[in-house]
Design a protein around this motif. Structure first.
Motif, PDB file in Angstrom:
ATOM      1  N   CYS A   1       0.891  -3.220 -14.552  1.00  0.00           N
ATOM      2  CA  CYS A   1       0.535  -1.807 -14.616  1.00  0.00           C
ATOM      3  C   CYS A   1       0.625  -1.128 -13.257  1.00  0.00           C
ATOM      4  CB  CYS A   1      -0.871  -1.660 -15.193  1.00  0.00           C
ATOM      5  SG  CYS A   1      -1.434   0.049 -15.344  1.00  0.00           S
ATOM      6  N   LEU A   2       0.143  -1.783 -12.204  1.00  0.00           N
ATOM      7  CA  LEU A   2       0.114  -1.176 -10.881  1.00  0.00           C
ATOM      8  C   LEU A   2       1.490  -1.092 -10.237  1.00  0.00           C
ATOM      9  CD1 LEU A   2      -3.155  -2.713  -9.386  1.00  0.00           C
ATOM     10  CD2 LEU A   2      -2.828  -0.458 -10.410  1.00  0.00           C
ATOM     11  N   GLU A   3       2.509  -1.674 -10.862  1.00  0.00           N
ATOM     12  CA  GLU A   3       3.852  -1.651 -10.293  1.00  0.00           C
ATOM     13  C   GLU A   3       4.788  -0.704 -11.040  1.00  0.00           C
ATOM     14  OE1 GLU A   3       5.495  -5.527  -9.657  1.00  0.00           O
ATOM     15  OE2 GLU A   3       3.628  -6.338  -8.843  1.00  0.00           O
ATOM     16  N   THR A   4       4.229   0.157 -11.886  1.00  0.00           N
ATOM     17  CA  THR A   4       5.068   1.110 -12.607  1.00  0.00           C
ATOM     18  C   THR A   4       5.375   2.348 -11.774  1.00  0.00           C
ATOM     19  OG1 THR A   4       3.137   2.147 -13.639  1.00  0.00           O
ATOM     20  CG2 THR A   4       4.204   0.347 -14.849  1.00  0.00           C
TER      21      THR A   4
ATOM     22  N   PRO B   1      -7.152   7.018 -12.296  1.00  0.00           N
ATOM     23  CA  PRO B   1      -8.341   6.292 -11.821  1.00  0.00           C
ATOM     24  C   PRO B   1      -8.014   5.188 -10.827  1.00  0.00           C
ATOM     25  CG  PRO B   1      -7.684   5.449 -13.958  1.00  0.00           C
ATOM     26  CD  PRO B   1      -6.747   6.583 -13.647  1.00  0.00           C
ATOM     27  N   GLN B   2      -6.716   4.835 -10.661  1.00  0.00           N
ATOM     28  CA  GLN B   2      -6.321   3.724  -9.793  1.00  0.00           C
ATOM     29  C   GLN B   2      -5.443   4.261  -8.666  1.00  0.00           C
ATOM     30  OE1 GLN B   2      -4.591   1.243 -12.930  1.00  0.00           O
ATOM     31  NE2 GLN B   2      -6.309  -0.170 -12.686  1.00  0.00           N
ATOM     32  N   LEU B   3      -6.085   4.643  -7.567  1.00  0.00           N
ATOM     33  CA  LEU B   3      -5.358   5.279  -6.470  1.00  0.00           C
ATOM     34  C   LEU B   3      -4.854   4.248  -5.477  1.00  0.00           C
ATOM     35  CD1 LEU B   3      -7.569   8.432  -5.855  1.00  0.00           C
ATOM     36  CD2 LEU B   3      -5.547   8.162  -7.297  1.00  0.00           C
ATOM     37  N   GLY B   4      -3.891   3.433  -5.916  1.00  0.00           N
ATOM     38  CA  GLY B   4      -3.286   2.469  -5.014  1.00  0.00           C
ATOM     39  C   GLY B   4      -2.267   3.142  -4.111  1.00  0.00           C
ATOM     40  N   LYS B   5      -1.732   2.386  -3.160  1.00  0.00           N
ATOM     41  CA  LYS B   5      -0.755   2.922  -2.225  1.00  0.00           C
ATOM     42  C   LYS B   5       0.480   3.396  -2.973  1.00  0.00           C
ATOM     43  CE  LYS B   5       1.886   1.807   1.935  1.00  0.00           C
ATOM     44  NZ  LYS B   5       2.223   0.762   2.941  1.00  0.00           N
ATOM     45  N   GLY B   6       0.869   4.638  -2.727  1.00  0.00           N
ATOM     46  CA  GLY B   6       2.060   5.177  -3.358  1.00  0.00           C
ATOM     47  C   GLY B   6       1.858   5.680  -4.772  1.00  0.00           C
ATOM     48  N   ALA B   7       0.638   5.573  -5.301  1.00  0.00           N
ATOM     49  CA  ALA B   7       0.381   5.993  -6.679  1.00  0.00           C
ATOM     50  C   ALA B   7       0.164   7.493  -6.752  1.00  0.00           C
ATOM     51  CB  ALA B   7      -0.837   5.259  -7.239  1.00  0.00           C
ATOM     52  N   TYR B   8       0.373   8.037  -7.932  1.00  0.00           N
ATOM     53  CA  TYR B   8       0.040   9.435  -8.165  1.00  0.00           C
ATOM     54  C   TYR B   8      -1.468   9.612  -8.135  1.00  0.00           C
ATOM     55  CZ  TYR B   8       4.790   9.854 -10.127  1.00  0.00           C
ATOM     56  OH  TYR B   8       6.147   9.854 -10.326  1.00  0.00           O
ATOM     57  N   GLY B   9      -1.911  10.788  -7.701  1.00  0.00           N
ATOM     58  CA  GLY B   9      -3.328  11.102  -7.753  1.00  0.00           C
ATOM     59  C   GLY B   9      -3.673  11.864  -9.019  1.00  0.00           C
TER      60      GLY B   9
ATOM     61  N   ASP C   1       0.023  13.522  -4.873  1.00  0.00           N
ATOM     62  CA  ASP C   1      -0.279  12.185  -4.383  1.00  0.00           C
ATOM     63  C   ASP C   1      -1.791  12.000  -4.237  1.00  0.00           C
ATOM     64  OD1 ASP C   1      -1.040  13.430  -1.984  1.00  0.00           O
ATOM     65  OD2 ASP C   1       0.793  12.878  -0.915  1.00  0.00           O
ATOM     66  N   SER C   2      -2.195  10.872  -3.679  1.00  0.00           N
ATOM     67  CA  SER C   2      -3.623  10.550  -3.593  1.00  0.00           C
ATOM     68  C   SER C   2      -4.377  11.442  -2.625  1.00  0.00           C
ATOM     69  CB  SER C   2      -3.798   9.082  -3.188  1.00  0.00           C
ATOM     70  OG  SER C   2      -3.187   8.841  -1.930  1.00  0.00           O
TER      71      SER C   2
ATOM     72  N   LEU D   1       1.467  18.001  -2.969  1.00  0.00           N
ATOM     73  CA  LEU D   1       2.501  18.046  -3.995  1.00  0.00           C
ATOM     74  C   LEU D   1       3.562  17.001  -3.690  1.00  0.00           C
ATOM     75  CD1 LEU D   1       3.661  19.401  -6.519  1.00  0.00           C
ATOM     76  CD2 LEU D   1       4.839  21.027  -5.003  1.00  0.00           C
ATOM     77  N   LEU D   2       3.826  16.141  -4.657  1.00  0.00           N
ATOM     78  CA  LEU D   2       4.793  15.069  -4.475  1.00  0.00           C
ATOM     79  C   LEU D   2       6.078  15.336  -5.263  1.00  0.00           C
ATOM     80  CD1 LEU D   2       5.681  12.263  -3.530  1.00  0.00           C
ATOM     81  CD2 LEU D   2       4.364  11.281  -5.428  1.00  0.00           C
TER      82      LEU D   2
END
Length: 251
Positions: free
Chosen positions: A129-132, A177-185, A205-206, A210-211
């Motif tokens: 999931c975290l690698e999508t 809910p999962q604000l990992g590196k590079g993830a959408y906020g 982004d987190s 605007l990304l």
């Protein structure tokens, strides 16, 4: 972000500030309830028949380098689920890539991917999931974009209604809910109030910058049905853009 006939099926905190003033608790609860209903409606959209289309992914990166990849898109309808399959042909700077998004009623999406550089006979592997939040075939479309993953996030709020691109729209804000590196906020989506179709989305982004901006293009009438001809996604931070154009049979 595509489906048959309905091609787009489909880090703020809890308090939303309107003109600098916090919304009353009752309004916040209503926004969340209405947002959950709208997100559920969008998730429930599903194709009714198998479909196959071909098209071209056209990418321009921040250095104005251009790349075109031929892509085949398939919809495979099953009992209680449907699959969206995206498969590119090898290009001058990229190998073939195949993504399968499995949509199951009432359950999270599953993503499987196979890349030709590993092995021509490689079977698709399940993507954690975290690698999508990674590009598909080197384009600005990430795996999560093609599965409209933001509609599955737990916090959904209908924040307002307004006109956009000449259409009355409901504005849905989805928070990751999962604000990992590079993830959408968060993702803010404009949903056409009459057709219940996504016409525009802004991705942040987190750090609430605007990304990306996603938009649908024109449609054509094919065998009595209106179908999406093209859509594009722009990365505002890298100044890159990817456009997906479908080859539709003229009516």
């Amino acid at each position: 972000m595509i489906s048959c006939r309905r091609p787009l099926v489909t880090l703020t905190g809890l308090l939303l500030s309107w003109s600098g003033l916090a919304a009353p608790l009752s309004e916040i609860v209503k926004q969340k309830d209405d947002g959950q209903v709208l997100a559920a409606e969008l998730r429930s959209q599903r194709p009714t028949e198998n479909t196959e289309l071909t098209g071209v992914l056209k990418t321009r990166d921040g250095a104005s380098q251009r790349l075109e990849l031929v892509i085949r898109f398939q919809v495979i309808v099953g009992d209680g689920l449907w699959k969206a399959v995206y498969q590119t042909q090898p290009g001058p700077r990229a190998g073939a890539e195949k993504l399968i998004v499995i949509h199951t009623e009432g359950r999270p999406n599953h993503y499987l991917i196979a890349r030709a550089e590993k092995s021509e006979s490689q079977l698709p592997e399940l993507v954690p999931c975290l690698e999508t939040m990674k590009p598909f075939a080197g384009t600005d479309f990430w795996l999560a974009d093609l599965g409209m993953e933001f509609l599955h996030w737990p916090e959904q709020r209908l924040i307002k209604k307004e006109m956009r691109r000449g259409r009355p729209c409901k504005v849905l804000e989805s928070t990751n809910p999962q604000l990992g590196k590079g993830a959408y906020g968060r993702v803010r989506s404009w949903i056409d109030s009459e057709s219940a179709q996504l016409i525009l989305a802004e991705v942040y982004d987190s750090e609430s910058r605007l990304l990306k901006e996603f938009s649908v293009g024109s449609v054509k009438k094919v065998k009595g049905h209106w179908e999406l001809k093209d859509m594009q996604i722009r990365n505002e931070q890298t100044d890159s853009l990817t456009r997906l154009e479908f080859d539709l049979e003229e009516n």
